[in-house]
Scaffold this active site. Structure first.
Site, PDB file in Angstrom:
ATOM      1  N   GLY A  85       0.841  -1.188   0.000  1.00 52.31           N
ATOM      2  CA  GLY A  85       0.000   0.000   0.000  1.00 52.31           C
ATOM      3  C   GLY A  85       0.871   1.230   0.000  1.00 52.31           C
ATOM      4  O   GLY A  85       2.021   1.183  -0.386  1.00 52.31           O
ATOM      5  N   CYS A  86       0.331   2.354   0.478  1.00 51.13           N
ATOM      6  CA  CYS A  86       1.080   3.601   0.443  1.00 51.13           C
ATOM      7  C   CYS A  86       1.954   3.726   1.678  1.00 51.13           C
ATOM      8  O   CYS A  86       1.923   2.901   2.571  1.00 51.13           O
ATOM      9  CB  CYS A  86       0.128   4.782   0.347  1.00 51.13           C
ATOM     10  SG  CYS A  86      -0.908   5.013   1.789  1.00 51.13           S
ATOM     11  N   GLY A  87       2.721   4.805   1.728  1.00 52.52           N
ATOM     12  CA  GLY A  87       3.629   5.031   2.841  1.00 52.52           C
ATOM     13  C   GLY A  87       4.929   4.303   2.610  1.00 52.52           C
ATOM     14  O   GLY A  87       5.774   4.754   1.858  1.00 52.52           O
TER      15      GLY A  87
END
Length: 285
Positions: free
Chosen positions: A110-112
């Protein structure tokens, strides 16, 4: 790809003093943006549909998928209705490395901190910035956040997006990117800087957000020696900035700011700052 709108006008009902009133408001748009390398989707981010090429390059650089923009030999930005798919073709060597790394991954990302396989990988080795002698004056640092605020076009319309800007040695905020996500805004800025072949070693990044460790990592990888942020850093972000030789300035306002690491890059009473820094860092060690 047809340029998408970055904000929309929506209806709303205001409750005030016990009465209801019909009105409208401008709000930011966000869409899924997929980054696909050699036919394999690596991450899908919720983002403002602007500066997508900058976003793709900045993300690829800060996640160390590529080393320079020319490592992407072809890029197609496709509007797929509900979102945007950025299809990239890497050089043969990097595509082989990417494919091998993807096979080793246990699950989706996912993001991050994208594409991380283990806890150990989160605290990745960063470039060492301690030898960078670049400095900014107290006055330039004090004006940085105000400059960023004045140049946020999408925020002026919506009041609801983050921004990242590049502050040059002259004290001018020369480049700015905005997004609903703070990581996205930074990646867009890093991509724009790389595409313009800017010397990031002689400047500062200015952020409208709190400072987490992944933002520190992205900035250190870019080679930028100073970060100026409007909000608070985490303890891990401070430790990581210290180890990477990055000057971390937070809670920046026109009349005040706080320096957490490597204060020698701010032209003030350096001896006093260094002493104060040594005493305060013992609290987060």
């Amino acid at each position: 790809m047809t340029r998408r709108k970055t904000y929309a006008h929506v209806s709303r009902t205001i409750s005030k003093n016990g009465s209801l009133e019909a009105a409208s408001r401008t709000v930011p748009e966000e869409v899924p943006v997929a980054f696909t390398y050699g036919g394999t989707t690596h991450a899908v981010m919720m983002a403002t549909p602007a500066d997508i090429e900058d976003f793709a390059i900045g993300f690829s650089l800060s996640e160390q998928i590529i080393r320079m923009p020319t490592d992407i030999v072809n890029m197609d930005v496709l509007d797929v209705g509900e979102g945007i798919d950025v299809q990239m073709e890497l050089t043969k060597e990097l595509q082989s490395n990417f494919t091998a790394a993807r096979r080793a991954m246990a699950g989706p990302v996912g993001c991050g901190l994208c594409g991380i396989e283990s806890i150990e990988d989160i605290l990745r080795e960063l470039p060492e910035l301690s030898e960078n002698k670049f400095q900014l004056s107290h006055e330039i640092v004090s004006r940085a956040v105000e400059q960023l605020d004045n140049k946020q076009e999408i925020r002026a319309e919506t009041g609801a997006v983050h921004a990242a800007g590049f502050l040059s040695s002259s004290g001018d905020l020369e480049l700015i990117r905005e997004d609903v996500g703070r990581h996205n805004a930074l990646d867009k800025l890093l991509g724009a800087l790389a595409r313009e072949n800017r010397d990031t070693s002689k400047g500062a990044i200015v952020l409208t957000s709190r400072v987490s460790v992944d933002l520190i990592q992205k900035i250190a990888i870019s080679g930028t020696p100073i970060l100026i942020a409007v909000s608070t850093p985490t303890a891990l972000a401070i430790r990581t900035a210290e180890q990477a030789g990055l000057t971390l300035i937070a809670l920046a306002r026109v009349d005040s700011f706080e320096i957490y690491t490597h204060p020698n890059r701010v032209q003030l009473a350096g001896v006093q700052l260094a002493k104060a820094q040594s005493e305060s860092n013992s609290d987060v060690a």
